[in-house]
Design a protein around this motif. Structure first.
Motif, short mmCIF file in Angstrom:
data_model
loop_
_atom_site.label_atom_id
_atom_site.label_comp_id
_atom_site.label_asym_id
_atom_site.label_seq_id
_atom_site.Cartn_x
_atom_site.Cartn_y
_atom_site.Cartn_z
N ARG A 18 0.84 -1.19 0.00
CA ARG A 18 0.00 0.00 0.00
C ARG A 18 0.88 1.25 0.00
NH1 ARG A 18 -2.90 -3.54 -1.02
NH2 ARG A 18 -4.95 -4.08 -0.13
N ALA A 19 0.43 2.26 -0.72
CA ALA A 19 1.16 3.52 -0.77
C ALA A 19 1.04 4.25 0.56
CB ALA A 19 0.61 4.39 -1.90
N ILE A 20 2.12 4.88 0.98
CA ILE A 20 2.12 5.69 2.19
C ILE A 20 1.40 7.00 1.90
CG2 ILE A 20 3.63 7.01 3.74
CD1 ILE A 20 5.68 4.77 3.43
N ALA A 21 0.64 7.47 2.87
CA ALA A 21 -0.13 8.70 2.71
C ALA A 21 0.79 9.89 2.47
CB ALA A 21 -0.98 8.95 3.94
N SER A 22 0.39 10.76 1.58
CA SER A 22 1.15 11.98 1.32
C SER A 22 0.90 12.99 2.44
CB SER A 22 0.75 12.59 -0.01
OG SER A 22 -0.60 13.04 0.04
N SER A 23 1.75 13.97 2.55
CA SER A 23 1.58 15.01 3.58
C SER A 23 0.28 15.76 3.39
CB SER A 23 2.75 15.99 3.53
OG SER A 23 3.96 15.34 3.83
N SER A 24 -0.07 16.06 2.14
CA SER A 24 -1.32 16.78 1.89
C SER A 24 -2.53 15.95 2.23
CB SER A 24 -1.38 17.23 0.42
OG SER A 24 -1.33 16.10 -0.45
N ALA A 25 -2.48 14.64 1.92
CA ALA A 25 -3.60 13.76 2.25
C ALA A 25 -3.77 13.65 3.76
CB ALA A 25 -3.38 12.38 1.65
N LEU A 26 -2.65 13.60 4.47
CA LEU A 26 -2.73 13.52 5.93
C LEU A 26 -3.33 14.80 6.51
CD1 LEU A 26 -2.14 11.82 8.39
CD2 LEU A 26 0.20 12.70 8.39
N ALA A 175 -21.62 0.69 7.93
CA ALA A 175 -22.50 1.09 9.03
C ALA A 175 -23.05 2.50 8.82
CB ALA A 175 -21.74 1.02 10.34
N GLY A 176 -22.54 3.22 7.82
CA GLY A 176 -23.00 4.56 7.57
C GLY A 176 -22.44 5.60 8.52
N LEU A 177 -21.30 5.29 9.16
CA LEU A 177 -20.69 6.26 10.08
C LEU A 177 -20.44 7.56 9.33
CD1 LEU A 177 -19.49 6.23 13.07
CD2 LEU A 177 -17.26 6.09 11.93
N PRO A 178 -20.77 8.70 9.93
CA PRO A 178 -20.55 9.98 9.25
C PRO A 178 -19.12 10.12 8.73
CG PRO A 178 -21.86 10.33 11.22
CD PRO A 178 -21.44 8.88 11.23
N ALA A 179 -19.02 10.65 7.52
CA ALA A 179 -17.72 10.79 6.86
C ALA A 179 -16.76 11.62 7.71
CB ALA A 179 -17.89 11.45 5.50
N GLY A 180 -15.50 11.19 7.75
CA GLY A 180 -14.47 11.92 8.46
C GLY A 180 -14.20 11.45 9.87
N LEU A 181 -15.11 10.65 10.44
CA LEU A 181 -14.96 10.25 11.85
C LEU A 181 -13.94 9.16 12.05
CD1 LEU A 181 -18.49 10.21 13.47
CD2 LEU A 181 -16.48 11.49 14.22
N PHE A 182 -13.79 8.28 11.08
CA PHE A 182 -12.81 7.19 11.19
C PHE A 182 -11.94 7.19 9.94
CE2 PHE A 182 -11.20 3.02 10.19
CZ PHE A 182 -10.61 2.63 11.38
N HIS A 183 -10.63 7.11 10.14
CA HIS A 183 -9.70 7.05 9.02
C HIS A 183 -8.68 5.95 9.27
CE1 HIS A 183 -10.88 10.95 7.20
NE2 HIS A 183 -11.16 11.27 8.45
N ASN A 184 -8.45 5.13 8.25
CA ASN A 184 -7.37 4.15 8.27
C ASN A 184 -6.17 4.77 7.57
OD1 ASN A 184 -5.97 1.57 8.36
ND2 ASN A 184 -6.43 1.43 6.17
N LEU A 185 -5.05 4.88 8.27
CA LEU A 185 -3.87 5.55 7.74
C LEU A 185 -2.74 4.56 7.45
CD1 LEU A 185 -3.72 8.58 10.22
CD2 LEU A 185 -4.68 8.55 7.91
N VAL A 186 -2.08 4.74 6.35
CA VAL A 186 -0.86 3.99 6.03
C VAL A 186 0.30 4.97 6.15
CG1 VAL A 186 0.37 2.61 4.32
CG2 VAL A 186 -2.13 2.45 4.49
N LEU A 187 1.09 4.80 7.20
CA LEU A 187 2.16 5.74 7.52
C LEU A 187 3.46 5.00 7.83
CD1 LEU A 187 0.22 7.95 10.13
CD2 LEU A 187 0.43 8.39 7.68
N ASP A 188 4.58 5.66 7.62
CA ASP A 188 5.83 5.11 8.10
C ASP A 188 6.08 5.64 9.51
OD1 ASP A 188 6.90 7.71 7.89
OD2 ASP A 188 7.80 7.32 5.93
#
Length: 462
Positions: A18-26, A175-188
């Motif tokens: 998986r690609a690591i998240a960019s600074s802007s995406a984070l 589950a329809g959780l409101p957008a933005g409340l949970f994020h899965n991050l790929v980070l170093d």
């Protein structure tokens, strides 16, 4: 490095990347979490419950996909994969069920002319850094109660279990959780440290190594945020003279070797009253020989590979050092056809003639090896059990409840078990002492670390 590569212990192949998240995406993720949390905190606990229960159901519905994924990612035999989801469900439903009472206002005794209470408010954004060995169980300890308490959640899962974070994201999406409340991050590691030091997360819950815990504390230093740490363990067991021998043997073999010994609260050292010692060792060895080492994708396998070759070599090194110092290895690796030096496939090992000068009795092993020592009684056992820099759990085998409580009072540990081991009761606080960490998850106390108290002292006009 622009990506995280997941190498499977099953055959050494690349299983996921998986690609690591960019600074802007984070940055966008953090902004979205902050915005979503402002609305989420205004919902009632009952409203949050609906979303979280749906997420639990959605996760369980993915069982047939999750079980083989676990085997490929970290080596858990498929015959045991569903057990992790049962534990996930037990903990999640318990923490959801107690949220209303755990988060209720604390009201002191009445005082004429005043209304006084303490309200528990969400912290904001909680970062969960989860390990690979029990990837669903450890993560859910913080994720569900953090959301139930009104927080947003960022999950950074171990590189060895990349797909687990994606499963959590899928469950919340379904589950329809409101957008933005949970994020899965790929980070170093560097990005994770930068995130912690950014001032945009208010709590970090980390499960991992002692060194990893030090890095978390270092990143958080000076930012006045909470850091919950569950770190290393070297959990002991004590079998008293009055113990049910067969029960102790059966449970302690499982407690030592389940998940190939890769359990935070797995049994890594055993102390047995000298009256039971010969029979205990004999029974323990015979039961250990019944394990089936092999591919975790095979239903017959009861002992899969360790997470990586280097982990197996570390444990083999501990065994070799102990033998060089006089320990006796009671299991012939040749009994297990799949055992192969240089690979992650390693036979279980039982050592006698051990002492606390040996690394295998002092340092965390996190693999399928256990040392067994005879003791003269309670005082001797207590001294040895406390002779460790760690303190997650300790187990006592006895028919005497009073003795277990008396011994437990003297043990430097987070949890005391009697006649069982290697289990988390979601109604009790999961915590540790010494180098095992600080803070607590699960139970009502787990909510205290995911909220802040606000006192209301309201004087009424008379």
């Amino acid at each position: 490095m622009n990506s995280i590569r997941l190498i499977s212990p099953v055959d050494g192949s690349l299983y996921a990347e998986r690609a690591i998240a960019s600074s802007s995406a984070l940055e966008q993720t953090l902004a979205a979490a902050t915005q979503a949390q402002r609305a989420w905190r205004e919902l009632s606990i009952g409203q949050r419950t609906v979303y979280c229960l749906k997420a639990v159901d959605a996760m369980l519905a993915m069982k047939d996909e999750i079980v083989p994924e676990l085997a490929w990612q970290m080596g858990r035999p498929v015959r045991f994969g569903a057990g992790e989801l049962r534990g996930f469900e037990e903990r999640a439903r318990h923490m959801i069920g107690i949220a209303e009472s755990a988060l209720a206002d604390v009201v002191p005794e009445p005082k004429e002319g005043f209304r006084r209470y303490i309200r528990r408010e969400p912290l904001g954004t909680v970062l969960v850094v989860a390990p690979w060995n029990y990837p669903y169980l450890t993560a859910v300890n913080a994720i569900i109660p953090a959301l139930m308490a009104g927080n947003a959640v960022l999950l950074k899962h171990a590189s060895q279990t990349l797909l687990v974070g994606e499963r959590f994201a899928q469950a919340f999406e379904r589950a329809g959780l409101p957008a933005g409340l949970f994020h899965n991050l790929v980070l170093d590691h560097g990005q994770t440290a930068t995130l912690i030091a950014s001032g945009q997360v208010q709590q970090v819950n980390f499960t991992g190594s002692v060194e990893g815990g030090r890095l978390m504390e270092s990143a958080a230093a000076g930012h006045f945020i909470g850091v919950g740490l569950e770190l290393g363990g070297k959990d002991p067991a004590y079998v008293r003279a009055d113990a049910d021998l067969a029960h102790a043997v059966e449970n302690l073999v499982d407690g030592s070797f389940f998940n190939s010994g890769q359990s935070c609260c797995g049994i890594e050292r055993i102390y047995v009253d000298k009256a039971l010692y010969p029979a205990f060792v004999e029974g323990f060895v015979e039961l250990t020989k019944q394990y089936v080492l092999g591919s975790p994708l095979d239903e017959a396998t009861t002992l899969g590979p360790l997470v990586r070759n280097s982990a197996a070599e570390f444990v083999r090194g501990q065994i070799a050092e102990a033998k060089a110092r006089g320990a006796k290895a009671l299991i012939a690796p040749s009994l297990f056809a799949a055992d192969a030096p240089g690979t992650a496939y390693m036979a279980p090992q039982v050592l006698t003639g051990v002492n606390h000068e040996m690394a295998v009795m002092r340092d965390e092993s996190f693999g399928p090896v256990v040392g067994i020592m005879p003791v003269d009684g309670d005082a001797h056992a207590i001294a040895l059990m406390n002779d460790s820099p760690y303190g997650l759990s300790a187990a006592i085998w006895t028919e005497d409840l009073g003795a277990a409580e008396r011994i437990g009072q003297q043990l430097e540990t987070g949890t005391v078990f009697m006649n069982r081991c290697d289990y988390l009761d979601p109604a009790l606080a999961w915590t540790g002492v010494k180098h095992t960490g600080r803070g607590a998850t699960l139970s009502r106390l787990g909510y205290e670390h995911l909220t802040r108290p606000k006192s209301f002292h309201l004087r009424q006009q008379l």
